[in-house]
Design a protein around this motif. Structure first.
Motif, mmCIF file in Angstrom:
data_model
loop_
_atom_site.group_PDB
_atom_site.id
_atom_site.type_symbol
_atom_site.label_atom_id
_atom_site.label_comp_id
_atom_site.label_asym_id
_atom_site.label_seq_id
_atom_site.Cartn_x
_atom_site.Cartn_y
_atom_site.Cartn_z
ATOM 1 N N ALA A 119 2.985 5.841 -2.912
ATOM 2 C CA ALA A 119 4.174 6.602 -3.312
ATOM 3 C C ALA A 119 4.415 6.510 -4.818
ATOM 4 O O ALA A 119 5.411 7.047 -5.321
ATOM 5 C CB ALA A 119 5.392 6.085 -2.541
ATOM 6 N N ASN A 120 3.520 5.815 -5.514
ATOM 7 C CA ASN A 120 3.634 5.615 -6.959
ATOM 8 C C ASN A 120 4.960 4.957 -7.342
ATOM 9 O O ASN A 120 5.579 5.283 -8.346
ATOM 10 C CB ASN A 120 3.470 6.949 -7.692
ATOM 11 C CG ASN A 120 2.987 6.743 -9.113
ATOM 12 O OD1 ASN A 120 2.253 5.792 -9.377
ATOM 13 N ND2 ASN A 120 3.412 7.592 -10.024
ATOM 14 N N GLU B 229 0.843 -1.209 0.000
ATOM 15 C CA GLU B 229 0.000 0.000 0.000
ATOM 16 C C GLU B 229 0.874 1.254 0.000
ATOM 17 O O GLU B 229 0.569 2.236 -0.683
ATOM 18 C CB GLU B 229 -0.929 0.000 1.226
ATOM 19 C CG GLU B 229 -2.101 -0.961 1.073
ATOM 20 C CD GLU B 229 -2.856 -1.195 2.382
ATOM 21 O OE1 GLU B 229 -2.522 -0.555 3.403
ATOM 22 O OE2 GLU B 229 -3.781 -2.037 2.376
ATOM 23 N N HIS B 230 1.957 1.185 0.762
ATOM 24 C CA HIS B 230 2.910 2.297 0.780
ATOM 25 C C HIS B 230 3.517 2.510 -0.606
ATOM 26 O O HIS B 230 3.563 3.642 -1.108
ATOM 27 C CB HIS B 230 4.007 2.021 1.817
ATOM 28 C CG HIS B 230 5.102 3.043 1.808
ATOM 29 N ND1 HIS B 230 5.084 4.168 2.594
ATOM 30 C CD2 HIS B 230 6.240 3.124 1.064
ATOM 31 C CE1 HIS B 230 6.162 4.896 2.353
ATOM 32 N NE2 HIS B 230 6.887 4.283 1.431
ATOM 33 N N GLY C 269 3.025 -8.152 -9.512
ATOM 34 C CA GLY C 269 2.761 -6.775 -9.892
ATOM 35 C C GLY C 269 3.882 -6.190 -10.714
ATOM 36 O O GLY C 269 4.675 -6.930 -11.305
ATOM 37 N N VAL C 270 3.926 -4.847 -10.740
ATOM 38 C CA VAL C 270 4.889 -4.155 -11.602
ATOM 39 C C VAL C 270 5.727 -3.166 -10.800
ATOM 40 O O VAL C 270 5.218 -2.444 -9.943
ATOM 41 C CB VAL C 270 4.155 -3.445 -12.775
ATOM 42 C CG1 VAL C 270 3.137 -2.416 -12.288
ATOM 43 C CG2 VAL C 270 5.133 -2.819 -13.755
ATOM 44 N N PHE C 271 7.029 -3.156 -11.084
ATOM 45 C CA PHE C 271 7.980 -2.239 -10.457
ATOM 46 C C PHE C 271 8.928 -1.763 -11.561
ATOM 47 O O PHE C 271 9.629 -2.577 -12.154
ATOM 48 C CB PHE C 271 8.750 -2.976 -9.352
ATOM 49 C CG PHE C 271 9.859 -2.193 -8.705
ATOM 50 C CD1 PHE C 271 9.676 -0.882 -8.271
ATOM 51 C CD2 PHE C 271 11.105 -2.784 -8.503
ATOM 52 C CE1 PHE C 271 10.703 -0.173 -7.673
ATOM 53 C CE2 PHE C 271 12.144 -2.084 -7.884
ATOM 54 C CZ PHE C 271 11.937 -0.777 -7.478
ATOM 55 N N LYS D 121 1.284 4.129 -15.105
ATOM 56 C CA LYS D 121 2.274 5.075 -14.569
ATOM 57 C C LYS D 121 3.569 4.380 -14.165
ATOM 58 O O LYS D 121 4.637 4.971 -14.184
ATOM 59 C CB LYS D 121 1.701 5.752 -13.308
ATOM 60 C CG LYS D 121 0.983 7.062 -13.579
ATOM 61 C CD LYS D 121 0.743 7.778 -12.254
ATOM 62 C CE LYS D 121 -0.498 8.637 -12.309
ATOM 63 N NZ LYS D 121 -1.038 8.900 -10.957
ATOM 64 N N ASN D 122 3.452 3.116 -13.740
ATOM 65 C CA ASN D 122 4.625 2.381 -13.286
ATOM 66 C C ASN D 122 5.280 1.551 -14.396
ATOM 67 O O ASN D 122 6.064 0.649 -14.112
ATOM 68 C CB ASN D 122 4.271 1.504 -12.086
ATOM 69 C CG ASN D 122 4.183 2.315 -10.805
ATOM 70 O OD1 ASN D 122 5.193 2.593 -10.171
ATOM 71 N ND2 ASN D 122 2.986 2.755 -10.449
#
Lengths: 194, 194
Positions: free
Chosen positions: A43-44, A38-39, A85-87, B123-124
């Motif tokens: 923080a996008n 969630e953080h 997910g995506v990073f 966005k990511n």
């Protein structure tokens, strides 16, 4: 395939059946990861979610003027990992496990399907790893898929039953404890994989 | 938040309650996508899975010598999309919807959470889009997140209620029909995004 999820299996009384309320199980590691995610989202920095528990729905009751109630369903063996997910545009995929054992992580805590999934993700250029928390020491290790694959092969051959805490320290990377987020595993991901 | 999943809401008889067996609903589009994903996985081209239906589990019954039975659970509003995974190292994330309407796709078929999730993924650096099948014409369109975002903004402002089939043809890309896989959406993803 329908089975007991091993984490949720209670001690059965031999003389009676039991109906147990869900949601009271200790899930602090999972909760901490969810809060960390969630953080990251706020923080996008990354979009990473826990997948829902896979359930085989058999019967649904639709009462008048009230929400639909699932009245019969079964737990299914997960075919993938818990989190993805995506990073920074990259695909991130991992399984997270907590153990109360002080010295080792038993490999029976992982499903064959999950490890195969991780290997397929790895082949397709995704970043995938195992996070294990040794609760007694409050230590969390990130073990990359390649190392897990080696240990898993030995497990399948019968020459290994677990990964020791020492091996996690040797082949993995400890996630430093923090405040925001509590488990900053993406910092380690960035150092190791990007 | 607990609610009816709109796809599964049956026509309610006004005089009685109903219990309906799950799993008989027409899911051909979803089935075709799942088969296409199995093809991609077997060909080692991508690892993309449908997420389990999010369910709030309230009561679990543990009978002796039999699998645990979930006896009370509720559908939850999905906070993310249906499908995600990895293709050539890139994060792929999409929602898939089928409509029987010949001329338009009503935007009420999407949840606010899902669209917000897609924008965060975008966005990511993730690749995210909407797949819509117009069942009457057997046409499937891929609409990129950016275009959906514009339409969604108009929907939130009240100046739009749907996306027309013409607009899908104009702003989206039709997925050509095939045999193996039946819906080769990654071919279009490769052309558009990689």
């Amino acid at each position: 395939m329908v089975n007991y999820p091993h984490k949720k299996k209670p001690t059965l009384k031999s003389t009676s059946e039991k109906t147990i309320s869900f949601g009271k199980r200790g899930m602090s590691f999972e909760d901490d990861l969810t809060k960390s995610n969630e953080h990251y989202l706020a923080a996008n920095k990354a979009v990473i979610h826990k997948k829902p528990t896979p359930v085989q729905i058999v019967k649904v009751h639709y009462p008048k003027r009230a929400a639909a109630v699932i009245t019969e369903a079964y737990f299914r063996t997960p075919s993938t990992t818990d989190f993805n997910g995506v990073f920074k545009g990259k695909y991130i995929d991992f399984e997270a496990k907590e153990t109360l054992n002080a010295t080792l992580f038993p490999l029976q805590n992982l499903h064959e399907h999950q490890v195969n999934h991780m290997m397929a993700v790895n082949k397709n250029g995704g970043i995938t790893f195992l996070l294990v928390k040794f609760a007694k020491f409050n230590e969390i290790y990130l073990l990359p898929c390649e190392n897990l694959a080696t240990f898993w092969q030995e497990y399948k051959l019968g020459s290994r039953r677990s990964i020791s805490r020492k091996e996690f320290a040797q082949y993995g990377t400890m996630i430093p404890e923090g405040a925001f987020p509590r488990i900053d595993y993406l910092k380690v991901v960035e150092e190791l994989f990007l």
